[in-house]
Write a protein that holds these residues in place. Structure first.
Motif, PDB file in Angstrom:
ATOM      1  N   GLY A   1      -1.146  12.542  -4.227  1.00 38.11           N
ATOM      2  CA  GLY A   1      -1.695  13.167  -4.754  1.00 38.11           C
ATOM      3  C   GLY A   1      -2.012  13.518  -6.107  1.00 38.11           C
ATOM      4  N   HIS A   2      -1.410  14.643  -6.959  1.00 38.77           N
ATOM      5  CA  HIS A   2      -1.376  14.437  -8.360  1.00 38.77           C
ATOM      6  C   HIS A   2       0.198  15.201  -8.844  1.00 38.77           C
ATOM      7  CE1 HIS A   2      -3.398  17.306 -11.890  1.00 38.77           C
ATOM      8  NE2 HIS A   2      -3.005  16.157 -12.239  1.00 38.77           N
ATOM      9  N   VAL A   3       0.065  14.002  -9.419  1.00 38.82           N
ATOM     10  CA  VAL A   3       1.346  14.465  -9.807  1.00 38.82           C
ATOM     11  C   VAL A   3       1.358  15.122 -11.130  1.00 38.82           C
ATOM     12  CG1 VAL A   3       3.840  13.089 -11.148  1.00 38.82           C
ATOM     13  CG2 VAL A   3       2.526  12.386  -8.290  1.00 38.82           C
TER      14      VAL A   3
ATOM     15  N   ALA B   1      -5.439  -1.782 -17.979  1.00 35.47           N
ATOM     16  CA  ALA B   1      -5.630  -0.959 -19.369  1.00 35.47           C
ATOM     17  C   ALA B   1      -4.743   0.024 -20.219  1.00 35.47           C
ATOM     18  CB  ALA B   1      -6.813  -0.993 -19.225  1.00 35.47           C
ATOM     19  N   GLU B   2      -4.777   0.894 -19.721  1.00 35.70           N
ATOM     20  CA  GLU B   2      -3.992   1.953 -19.974  1.00 35.70           C
ATOM     21  C   GLU B   2      -2.394   2.258 -19.778  1.00 35.70           C
ATOM     22  OE1 GLU B   2      -5.496   5.522 -20.164  1.00 35.70           O
ATOM     23  OE2 GLU B   2      -7.396   4.504 -18.873  1.00 35.70           O
ATOM     24  N   ILE B   3      -2.190   1.405 -18.635  1.00 38.86           N
ATOM     25  CA  ILE B   3      -0.236   2.542 -18.090  1.00 38.86           C
ATOM     26  C   ILE B   3       0.547   0.484 -18.099  1.00 38.86           C
ATOM     27  CG2 ILE B   3       0.953   2.877 -16.033  1.00 38.86           C
ATOM     28  CD1 ILE B   3      -1.249   4.692 -15.220  1.00 38.86           C
TER      29      ILE B   3
ATOM     30  N   ILE C   1      -1.603  11.029 -12.136  1.00 40.04           N
ATOM     31  CA  ILE C   1      -0.593  11.316 -13.018  1.00 40.04           C
ATOM     32  C   ILE C   1      -0.268  11.922 -14.220  1.00 40.04           C
ATOM     33  CG2 ILE C   1       1.791  11.105 -13.478  1.00 40.04           C
ATOM     34  CD1 ILE C   1       2.092   8.107 -11.515  1.00 40.04           C
ATOM     35  N   SER C   2      -0.308  13.557 -14.371  1.00 39.11           N
ATOM     36  CA  SER C   2      -0.123  14.534 -15.438  1.00 39.11           C
ATOM     37  C   SER C   2       0.977  14.074 -16.126  1.00 39.11           C
ATOM     38  CB  SER C   2      -0.928  15.128 -15.473  1.00 39.11           C
ATOM     39  OG  SER C   2      -1.590  15.727 -14.940  1.00 39.11           O
ATOM     40  N   PHE C   3       1.726  13.404 -17.788  1.00 35.69           N
ATOM     41  CA  PHE C   3       2.993  13.653 -18.195  1.00 35.69           C
ATOM     42  C   PHE C   3       2.951  13.834 -19.238  1.00 35.69           C
ATOM     43  CE2 PHE C   3       6.982  11.746 -16.244  1.00 35.69           C
ATOM     44  CZ  PHE C   3       7.507  12.161 -17.750  1.00 35.69           C
ATOM     45  N   THR C   4       4.569  15.344 -19.423  1.00 36.69           N
ATOM     46  CA  THR C   4       4.047  15.451 -21.064  1.00 36.69           C
ATOM     47  C   THR C   4       5.766  15.158 -21.340  1.00 36.69           C
ATOM     48  OG1 THR C   4       2.905  17.301 -20.544  1.00 36.69           O
ATOM     49  CG2 THR C   4       4.435  17.426 -22.242  1.00 36.69           C
TER      50      THR C   4
ATOM     51  N   GLU D   1       3.340   5.154 -26.314  1.00 38.18           N
ATOM     52  CA  GLU D   1       3.360   4.235 -25.687  1.00 38.18           C
ATOM     53  C   GLU D   1       4.194   4.623 -24.880  1.00 38.18           C
ATOM     54  OE1 GLU D   1       4.483  -0.532 -25.502  1.00 38.18           O
ATOM     55  OE2 GLU D   1       3.738   0.694 -27.612  1.00 38.18           O
ATOM     56  N   LEU D   2       5.442   5.875 -25.115  1.00 38.70           N
ATOM     57  CA  LEU D   2       6.468   6.568 -24.203  1.00 38.70           C
ATOM     58  C   LEU D   2       6.243   7.181 -23.274  1.00 38.70           C
ATOM     59  CD1 LEU D   2      10.152   7.384 -24.022  1.00 38.70           C
ATOM     60  CD2 LEU D   2       9.129   9.448 -25.683  1.00 38.70           C
ATOM     61  N   VAL D   3       4.736   7.750 -23.479  1.00 36.06           N
ATOM     62  CA  VAL D   3       4.793   8.930 -22.016  1.00 36.06           C
ATOM     63  C   VAL D   3       4.011   8.204 -21.154  1.00 36.06           C
ATOM     64  CG1 VAL D   3       2.297   9.352 -23.324  1.00 36.06           C
ATOM     65  CG2 VAL D   3       3.547  10.980 -21.591  1.00 36.06           C
ATOM     66  N   ARG D   4       3.166   6.589 -21.401  1.00 41.91           N
ATOM     67  CA  ARG D   4       2.969   5.646 -20.864  1.00 41.91           C
ATOM     68  C   ARG D   4       3.115   4.950 -19.862  1.00 41.91           C
ATOM     69  NH1 ARG D   4      -2.824   3.995 -22.529  1.00 41.91           N
ATOM     70  NH2 ARG D   4      -3.315   5.667 -24.018  1.00 41.91           N
ATOM     71  N   HIS D   5       4.525   4.693 -20.610  1.00 41.45           N
ATOM     72  CA  HIS D   5       6.060   4.145 -20.153  1.00 41.45           C
ATOM     73  C   HIS D   5       6.295   5.321 -19.128  1.00 41.45           C
ATOM     74  CE1 HIS D   5       8.513   0.744 -19.640  1.00 41.45           C
ATOM     75  NE2 HIS D   5       9.172   1.331 -18.782  1.00 41.45           N
ATOM     76  N   LYS D   6       6.546   6.250 -19.231  1.00 39.85           N
ATOM     77  CA  LYS D   6       6.413   7.100 -18.340  1.00 39.85           C
ATOM     78  C   LYS D   6       6.456   6.885 -17.049  1.00 39.85           C
ATOM     79  CE  LYS D   6      10.365   8.981 -20.728  1.00 39.85           C
ATOM     80  NZ  LYS D   6      12.226   8.867 -20.448  1.00 39.85           N
ATOM     81  N   VAL D   7       5.427   7.404 -17.100  1.00 36.58           N
ATOM     82  CA  VAL D   7       3.781   7.314 -15.860  1.00 36.58           C
ATOM     83  C   VAL D   7       4.328   6.037 -14.882  1.00 36.58           C
ATOM     84  CG1 VAL D   7       1.186   7.325 -15.537  1.00 36.58           C
ATOM     85  CG2 VAL D   7       1.829   8.552 -16.833  1.00 36.58           C
ATOM     86  N   LEU D   8       4.442   5.133 -15.575  1.00 34.77           N
ATOM     87  CA  LEU D   8       4.924   3.831 -15.306  1.00 34.77           C
ATOM     88  C   LEU D   8       5.711   3.634 -14.536  1.00 34.77           C
ATOM     89  CD1 LEU D   8       4.472   0.653 -14.867  1.00 34.77           C
ATOM     90  CD2 LEU D   8       5.726  -0.087 -16.813  1.00 34.77           C
ATOM     91  N   ASP D   9       6.673   4.727 -15.312  1.00 36.69           N
ATOM     92  CA  ASP D   9       8.329   4.691 -14.098  1.00 36.69           C
ATOM     93  C   ASP D   9       8.479   5.497 -13.128  1.00 36.69           C
ATOM     94  OD1 ASP D   9       9.566   3.618 -15.469  1.00 36.69           O
ATOM     95  OD2 ASP D   9      10.292   4.705 -16.905  1.00 36.69           O
TER      96      ASP D   9
END
Length: 275
Positions: A248-250, A179-181, A152-155, A227-235
Motif C-alpha cells: 500500500g501507499h502510506v 541508501a536513503e532510510i 511512504i510519504s511522510f510530513t 534526517e528526522l523525517v527519514r527516521h520517521k519513515v524508518l519507524d
C-alpha cells in the motif's frame, strides 16, 4: 516464497532507553513462524511474536508483550528484517531492548547481509490494501491507500527552528532503504535529556547513536539534512511490519508509534493472500 536467514548471527551492544548491555542472536525459523523475540535472560526463555496484537506501549518506542516476555524499541530491527525479505526468524535477546547500535537500522541490515537469506517451501502471505485505512489524532494522521508495492510519504513538523517542516517520499526497495532510510538516526534534544532519563528513558543515548540538537542547531553532524523525517519513515516501516507484509501507499503527517501501530492493528483485518 517465504524466506528465513541462512545462518545464525549475533550482535552485542546497549539499549537506547534501558542503557543495559544486550546481545541479540538471530536464528533461522520454520515457515509461518513470523518474527519472534525470545527473552533468554528469563526462565524458560518466553517468546513474544512481533505482531500488532502484542503492542502494549508506544511511548518513545514500540513495546511488545506476551506474558512475561516483553521487548521494546524493536522497530529498527523489524524494519531491516521486513525490507530484507525475512518472513521467519527467531530473535534471542538477553535483555528487554535490542542494541541501539548507531541509532539507525544500517547495522541490522549489515548483520542480515552477513547472515544471508534462504528460500523456504511455502508461499509468502501479504496483506494487499484494497481501500483507504486512516488513523487520526487532532492534526496528526497516518493513512494507507491501495498501491502495488510499499510507498511512504511522510510530513514531519517540528517547532525547532533547525528542523521545521520536512517531507520525504520513497518507494521502499532494498536499494532505497539502504541508501536513503536505513542510515537515518534517532533525533534527540539536549533540553529533553534530563526529563527523559527521569522517566527511565534514553539512558543509553549518546552522540554516537543519536543526532542531538540544542538551541543553536545540531551538536553532532547529521547524515542527511532531513534526517528526522527519514527516521520517521524508518519507524513506519518497522511498526507496519507488525501487520506482516503490507502492500500500500502510506501517507502520514506528524505520525508517531501510537498512530503507526494503531494502523497496523487495523490492517490485521485484511485477509492475507499468497504472494
Amino acid at each position: 516464497m517465504q524466506q528465513t536467514i541462512a545462518n545464525h548471527i549475533s550482535y552485542t551492544g546497549i539499549g537506547l532507553h534501558s542503557g543495559q548491555p544486550v546481545t541479540i542472536e538471530l536464528h533461522p525459523a520454520p515457515e509461518d513462524t513470523g518474527i519472534v523475540f525470545c527473552r533468554t535472560d528469563l526462565s524458560n526463555a518466553p517468546c513474544v511474536a512481533a505482531g500488532a496484537a502484542q503492542v502494549t506501549d508506544t511511548m518513545r518506542a514500540t513495546t511488545l508483550e506476551d506474558g512475561t516476555a516483553k521487548v521494546f524499541t524493536v522497530e529498527h530491527l523489524l524494519a531491516a528484517l521486513r525490507v530484507f525479505g525475512i518472513d521467519n526468524c527467531r530473535v534471542d535477546i538477553s535483555s528487554p531492548e535490542p542494541p541501539v547500535a548507531d541509532g539507525s537500522a544500517i547495522v541490522f541490515w549489515q548483520l542480515l547481509e552477513r547472515a544471508g537469506s534462504r528460500e523456504q517451501k511455502k508461499r509468502r502471505l501479504v496483506r494487499r490494501v484494497a481501500k483507504e485505512y486512516i488513523v487520526r489524532d487532532a492534526d496528526k494522521f497516518i493513512a494507507i491507500l491501495p498501491y502495488d508495492g510499499l510507498r511512504i510519504s511522510f510530513t514531519s513538523v517540528n517547532p525547532h527552528p533547525f528542523l521545521g517542516v520536512q517531507y520525504f517520499d520513497c518507494i521502499i526497495t532494498p536499494e532505497s532503504f539502504v541508501a536513503e532510510i536505513a542510515q537515518a538516526r534517532t533525533i534527540g534534544f539536549l533540553h529533553e535529556i534530563e526529563a527523559l532519563q527521569a522517566q527511565g528513558l534514553a539512558l543509553g543515548g549518546s552522540l554516537e547513536n543519536a543526532v542531538v540538537y540544542d538551541q543553536n542547531g545540531s551538536v553532532n553532524e547529521p547524515r542527511f539534512t532531513d534526517e528526522l523525517v527519514r527516521h520517521k519513515v524508518l519507524d513506519v516501516i518497522g511498526d507496519l511490519a507488525l501487520a506482516g507484509i503490507v502492500r500500500g501507499h502510506v501517507i502520514a503527517v506528524k505520525s508517531s508509534h501510537a498512530l503507526n501501530t494503531a494502523l497496523a492493528k487495523q490492517l490485521l483485518d485484511i485477509e492475507q493472500e499468497e504472494e
